[in-house]
Design a protein around this motif. Sequence first.
Motif, PDB file in Angstrom:
ATOM      1  N   GLU A 161     -12.170  97.547  38.656  1.00 26.06           N
ATOM      2  CA  GLU A 161     -12.655  96.184  38.881  1.00 26.06           C
ATOM      3  C   GLU A 161     -13.821  96.184  39.864  1.00 26.06           C
ATOM      4  N   TYR A 162     -13.719  96.985  40.926  1.00 24.12           N
ATOM      5  CA  TYR A 162     -14.838  97.081  41.870  1.00 24.12           C
ATOM      6  C   TYR A 162     -16.096  97.530  41.118  1.00 24.12           C
ATOM      7  N   ASP A 163     -15.962  98.575  40.308  1.00 24.17           N
ATOM      8  CA  ASP A 163     -17.115  99.089  39.559  1.00 24.17           C
ATOM      9  C   ASP A 163     -17.693  98.020  38.636  1.00 24.17           C
ATOM     10  N   ARG A 164     -16.822  97.259  38.003  1.00 20.71           N
ATOM     11  CA  ARG A 164     -17.268  96.201  37.090  1.00 20.71           C
ATOM     12  C   ARG A 164     -18.066  95.140  37.852  1.00 20.71           C
ATOM     13  N   TYR A 165     -17.557  94.722  39.013  1.00 24.96           N
ATOM     14  CA  TYR A 165     -18.275  93.722  39.800  1.00 24.96           C
ATOM     15  C   TYR A 165     -19.579  94.285  40.355  1.00 24.96           C
ATOM     16  N   ALA A 166     -19.570  95.511  40.800  1.00 21.84           N
ATOM     17  CA  ALA A 166     -20.802  96.116  41.313  1.00 21.84           C
ATOM     18  C   ALA A 166     -21.878  96.115  40.226  1.00 21.84           C
ATOM     19  N   LYS A 167     -21.472  96.411  38.999  1.00 25.02           N
ATOM     20  CA  LYS A 167     -22.428  96.406  37.882  1.00 25.02           C
ATOM     21  C   LYS A 167     -22.902  94.987  37.583  1.00 25.02           C
ATOM     22  N   LEU A 168     -21.992  94.017  37.589  1.00 17.55           N
ATOM     23  CA  LEU A 168     -22.384  92.626  37.340  1.00 17.55           C
ATOM     24  C   LEU A 168     -23.346  92.107  38.410  1.00 17.55           C
ATOM     25  N   LEU A 169     -23.216  92.614  39.621  1.00 13.36           N
ATOM     26  CA  LEU A 169     -24.017  92.119  40.743  1.00 13.36           C
ATOM     27  C   LEU A 169     -25.331  92.873  40.945  1.00 13.36           C
ATOM     28  N   GLU A 170     -25.517  93.984  40.259  1.00 14.24           N
ATOM     29  CA  GLU A 170     -26.671  94.832  40.542  1.00 14.24           C
ATOM     30  C   GLU A 170     -28.015  94.160  40.276  1.00 14.24           C
ATOM     31  N   ASN A 171     -28.088  93.181  39.393  1.00 17.46           N
ATOM     32  CA  ASN A 171     -29.365  92.512  39.108  1.00 17.46           C
ATOM     33  C   ASN A 171     -29.540  91.210  39.871  1.00 17.46           C
ATOM     34  N   CYS A 172     -28.578  90.865  40.700  1.00 15.94           N
ATOM     35  CA  CYS A 172     -28.680  89.640  41.495  1.00 15.94           C
ATOM     36  C   CYS A 172     -29.661  89.850  42.639  1.00 15.94           C
ATOM     37  N   LYS A 173     -30.498  88.867  42.850  1.00 16.53           N
ATOM     38  CA  LYS A 173     -31.506  88.965  43.916  1.00 16.53           C
ATOM     39  C   LYS A 173     -31.006  88.396  45.240  1.00 16.53           C
ATOM     40  N   THR A 174     -30.166  87.369  45.163  1.00 21.10           N
ATOM     41  CA  THR A 174     -29.681  86.705  46.371  1.00 21.10           C
ATOM     42  C   THR A 174     -28.165  86.640  46.354  1.00 21.10           C
ATOM     43  N   LYS A 175     -27.595  86.343  47.513  1.00 14.02           N
ATOM     44  CA  LYS A 175     -26.147  86.180  47.581  1.00 14.02           C
ATOM     45  C   LYS A 175     -25.706  84.974  46.745  1.00 14.02           C
ATOM     46  N   GLU A 176     -26.540  83.953  46.676  1.00 12.43           N
ATOM     47  CA  GLU A 176     -26.229  82.772  45.856  1.00 12.43           C
ATOM     48  C   GLU A 176     -26.117  83.160  44.381  1.00 12.43           C
ATOM     49  N   ASP A 177     -27.033  84.024  43.921  1.00 15.60           N
ATOM     50  CA  ASP A 177     -26.952  84.532  42.544  1.00 15.60           C
ATOM     51  C   ASP A 177     -25.642  85.293  42.338  1.00 15.60           C
ATOM     52  N   ALA A 178     -25.304  86.098  43.324  1.00 16.89           N
ATOM     53  CA  ALA A 178     -24.081  86.890  43.233  1.00 16.89           C
ATOM     54  C   ALA A 178     -22.842  85.994  43.217  1.00 16.89           C
ATOM     55  N   LEU A 179     -22.844  84.960  44.026  1.00 17.09           N
ATOM     56  CA  LEU A 179     -21.706  84.031  44.038  1.00 17.09           C
ATOM     57  C   LEU A 179     -21.587  83.298  42.709  1.00 17.09           C
ATOM     58  N   GLU A 180     -22.707  83.061  42.054  1.00 16.22           N
ATOM     59  CA  GLU A 180     -22.681  82.434  40.724  1.00 16.22           C
ATOM     60  C   GLU A 180     -21.966  83.331  39.713  1.00 16.22           C
ATOM     61  N   VAL A 181     -22.132  84.634  39.862  1.00 16.15           N
ATOM     62  CA  VAL A 181     -21.406  85.575  39.001  1.00 16.15           C
ATOM     63  C   VAL A 181     -19.904  85.342  39.148  1.00 16.15           C
ATOM     64  N   PHE A 182     -19.445  85.192  40.374  1.00 20.98           N
ATOM     65  CA  PHE A 182     -18.013  84.961  40.597  1.00 20.98           C
ATOM     66  C   PHE A 182     -17.582  83.584  40.088  1.00 20.98           C
ATOM     67  N   ASP A 183     -18.437  82.581  40.239  1.00 19.16           N
ATOM     68  CA  ASP A 183     -18.117  81.261  39.683  1.00 19.16           C
ATOM     69  C   ASP A 183     -17.960  81.343  38.166  1.00 19.16           C
ATOM     70  N   ASN A 184     -18.838  82.103  37.513  1.00 16.31           N
ATOM     71  CA  ASN A 184     -18.733  82.293  36.061  1.00 16.31           C
ATOM     72  C   ASN A 184     -17.440  83.004  35.691  1.00 16.31           C
ATOM     73  N   GLU A 185     -17.069  84.001  36.475  1.00 19.01           N
ATOM     74  CA  GLU A 185     -15.817  84.722  36.222  1.00 19.01           C
ATOM     75  C   GLU A 185     -14.619  83.772  36.324  1.00 19.01           C
ATOM     76  N   ILE A 186     -14.645  82.890  37.310  1.00 17.47           N
ATOM     77  CA  ILE A 186     -13.555  81.920  37.484  1.00 17.47           C
ATOM     78  C   ILE A 186     -13.516  80.967  36.295  1.00 17.47           C
ATOM     79  N   ARG A 187     -14.681  80.485  35.856  1.00 18.56           N
ATOM     80  CA  ARG A 187     -14.721  79.586  34.694  1.00 18.56           C
ATOM     81  C   ARG A 187     -14.190  80.286  33.446  1.00 18.56           C
TER      82      ARG A 187
END
Length: 100
Positions: free
Chosen positions: A32-58
């Motif tokens: 799971e850590y590896d999966r999130y690290a990969k999902l976050l690798e193209n995020c430019k800001t922490k806000e972008d990264a938090l959006e990834v988690f919001d999408n996961e929750i949705r």
Amino acid sequence: MFKLKSKEDVLKNYVSRYPELDEHFKSRLSEEYDRYAKLLENCKTKEDALEVFDNEIRENENRYRDNALSRGLEDSPYNQYMEILAHYGLIVFFRDNIFE
């Protein structure tokens, strides 16, 4: 810009809360850590990264709604709910603990 904590630090934090975890679950947690690290690798800001988690929750919430509509005779709605809830807990854990 944001920085991720090391996998070791994040996993150590989780295991310290639940020392009875077996090796299989620890391995899944590592994946799971590896999966999130990969999902976050193209995020430019922490806000972008938090959006990834919001999408996961949705997506997780949608999975629950979909399962609730397509219950099989052998499926337990309670078991489905507990699985979705457990996944939600992992999403929130990583969201709250993966950033430096």
